[in-house]
Every structure is written in C-alpha cells, then in structure tokens.
Design a protein around this motif. Structure first.
Motif, short mmCIF file in Angstrom:
data_model
loop_
_atom_site.label_atom_id
_atom_site.label_comp_id
_atom_site.label_asym_id
_atom_site.label_seq_id
_atom_site.Cartn_x
_atom_site.Cartn_y
_atom_site.Cartn_z
N LYS A 1 0.86 -1.18 0.00
CA LYS A 1 0.00 0.00 0.00
C LYS A 1 0.90 1.23 0.00
N LEU A 2 0.72 2.08 -1.01
CA LEU A 2 1.52 3.29 -1.15
C LEU A 2 0.63 4.51 -0.94
N GLU A 3 1.10 5.42 -0.09
CA GLU A 3 0.35 6.64 0.20
C GLU A 3 1.23 7.86 0.01
N LYS A 4 0.60 8.94 -0.44
CA LYS A 4 1.28 10.23 -0.54
C LYS A 4 0.50 11.23 0.28
N ASN A 5 1.16 11.83 1.26
CA ASN A 5 0.52 12.79 2.15
C ASN A 5 1.27 14.11 2.12
N VAL A 6 0.56 15.19 2.39
CA VAL A 6 1.21 16.50 2.53
C VAL A 6 1.84 16.52 3.92
N PHE A 7 3.14 16.77 3.96
CA PHE A 7 3.88 16.76 5.22
C PHE A 7 3.87 18.15 5.87
N SER A 8 4.03 19.20 5.04
CA SER A 8 3.97 20.57 5.56
C SER A 8 3.49 21.50 4.46
N LYS A 9 2.88 22.63 4.91
CA LYS A 9 2.34 23.62 3.98
C LYS A 9 2.98 24.98 4.28
N ASP A 10 2.99 25.83 3.25
CA ASP A 10 3.47 27.19 3.46
C ASP A 10 2.33 28.06 4.00
N SER A 11 2.58 29.37 4.15
CA SER A 11 1.58 30.27 4.73
C SER A 11 0.33 30.40 3.87
N LYS A 12 0.44 30.14 2.57
CA LYS A 12 -0.72 30.21 1.66
C LYS A 12 -1.55 28.93 1.69
N GLY A 13 -1.02 27.89 2.28
CA GLY A 13 -1.71 26.61 2.33
C GLY A 13 -1.27 25.66 1.22
N ASP A 14 -0.27 26.07 0.43
CA ASP A 14 0.25 25.20 -0.62
C ASP A 14 1.25 24.21 -0.02
N PRO A 15 1.27 22.97 -0.54
CA PRO A 15 2.20 21.96 0.01
C PRO A 15 3.66 22.36 -0.21
N GLN A 16 4.46 22.26 0.85
CA GLN A 16 5.90 22.49 0.76
C GLN A 16 6.65 21.17 0.70
N LYS A 17 6.20 20.22 1.51
CA LYS A 17 6.85 18.92 1.57
C LYS A 17 5.78 17.83 1.52
N PHE A 18 6.17 16.72 0.89
CA PHE A 18 5.31 15.55 0.82
C PHE A 18 5.98 14.39 1.53
#
Length: 168
Positions: free
Chosen positions: A85-102
């Motif tokens: 089972k492979l999952e991709k999650n957003v790890f952190s977001k910037d101040s705008k709410g866009d993903p910075q790290k996955f």
C-alpha cells in the motif's frame, strides 16, 4: 620521481587493490532457498519492483540435470503472499496553504509459507519526506525514484527475513 615517491605509490596501490573485498549482499548464490510461488496485491508499480527482485530467487533451469537435482533437493521451497500500500501525504504547507513537503509511505505486509504452513508474518513500513517542486515533471521523476528506493529496501528486508527463517 625519486625512489621514496615510487615506493609510496606502490604501497598505496597494494593497499587499494587488496584491502577492499566488497561483495553485494545477495550475490552469493548458496542460500538454499527457492521461492516457488509469490502472490502480489496492492500498488502495481511497487509490486513490479518487488517482483523483479524476487524473481532472482526463482531457480532458473540452467546447468546440467545432475547439478540441478542436487541443488533442488537441498533447497527449502517457500511461498510468499505480499500486499503493498503506497500513500502520498502532505507533510507541511506554506503560509498560503500550498504543500511544501510531501511524505511517501509504503506499507508492505507479507506472509511466508513453508509446506502450506505459515512460518512468518510481518509488516514493514518505510517513509520518505521530500520537497515540492514547481516543475511537476521533475516532481514526478523524483517520486518514481523514491518509490523504487522504498520498494527495493523493503524487498531486501523480505529476502533477508526469508533467508534467516532457520536462524530464529
């Protein structure tokens, strides 16, 4: 060059040639195991990588018949059921709410059978955190490499645990 420099070069050459006896972990072919059958379910990309590595432990029909029969009698024949089972999650977001790290998370559950009896059941989880890219093609290529590395590491763990079943 003077004599001292030549002696030093010869000495270092000898050290470099003789000191390293590197051998890949699974290059030795005397594990006395054979994977008769393996079934894979779950993520198809991960399963393809796992299948490629496990196929090395399916005995090829090479060599003369006498050698093949002798090695087949000494081998322990296992069957393996693998679910990935492979999952991709957003790890952190910037101040705008866009993903910075996955974060990619690969979960693999496997069961090893010997003569229809389950001898081993394990679950392995491997994670990797990576930065988002503005170039989506580069991001996709990075994710492919990450998936390959995670699957290869887990497959090495699976193979090692099968080889070490008798040690437990």
């Amino acid at each position: 060059m003077n004599r001292l420099q030549i002696n030093i070069i010869i000495l270092f050459s000898i050290f470099f040639i003789t000191s390293c006896s590197y051998e890949p972990i699974f290059s030795q072919k005397n594990y006395n195991i054979k994977l008769e059958k393996y079934t894979l379910s779950g993520d198809k990309d991960v399963n393809k990588i796992i299948e490629d590595q496990l196929s090395l432990f399916k005995r090829a029909e090479n060599g003369d018949k006498k050698t093949r029969l002798k090695s087949e009698n000494d081998e322990k024949k296992y069957s393996v059921d693998i679910t990935s089972k492979l999952e991709k999650n957003v790890f952190s977001k910037d101040s705008k709410g866009d993903p910075q790290k996955f974060e990619k998370t690969l979960n693999v559950t496997y069961k090893v059978f010997y003569n229809v009896e389950m001898v081993l059941k394990k679950e392995i989880e491997s994670k990797y955190v990576y930065n988002n890219e503005s170039d989506k093609f580069k991001l996709e290529q990075t994710e492919i490499i990450i998936i390959e590395n995670l699957a290869q590491n887990i497959t090495s763990s699976i193979i090692s645990s099968i080889i070490n079943i008798d040690d437990n």
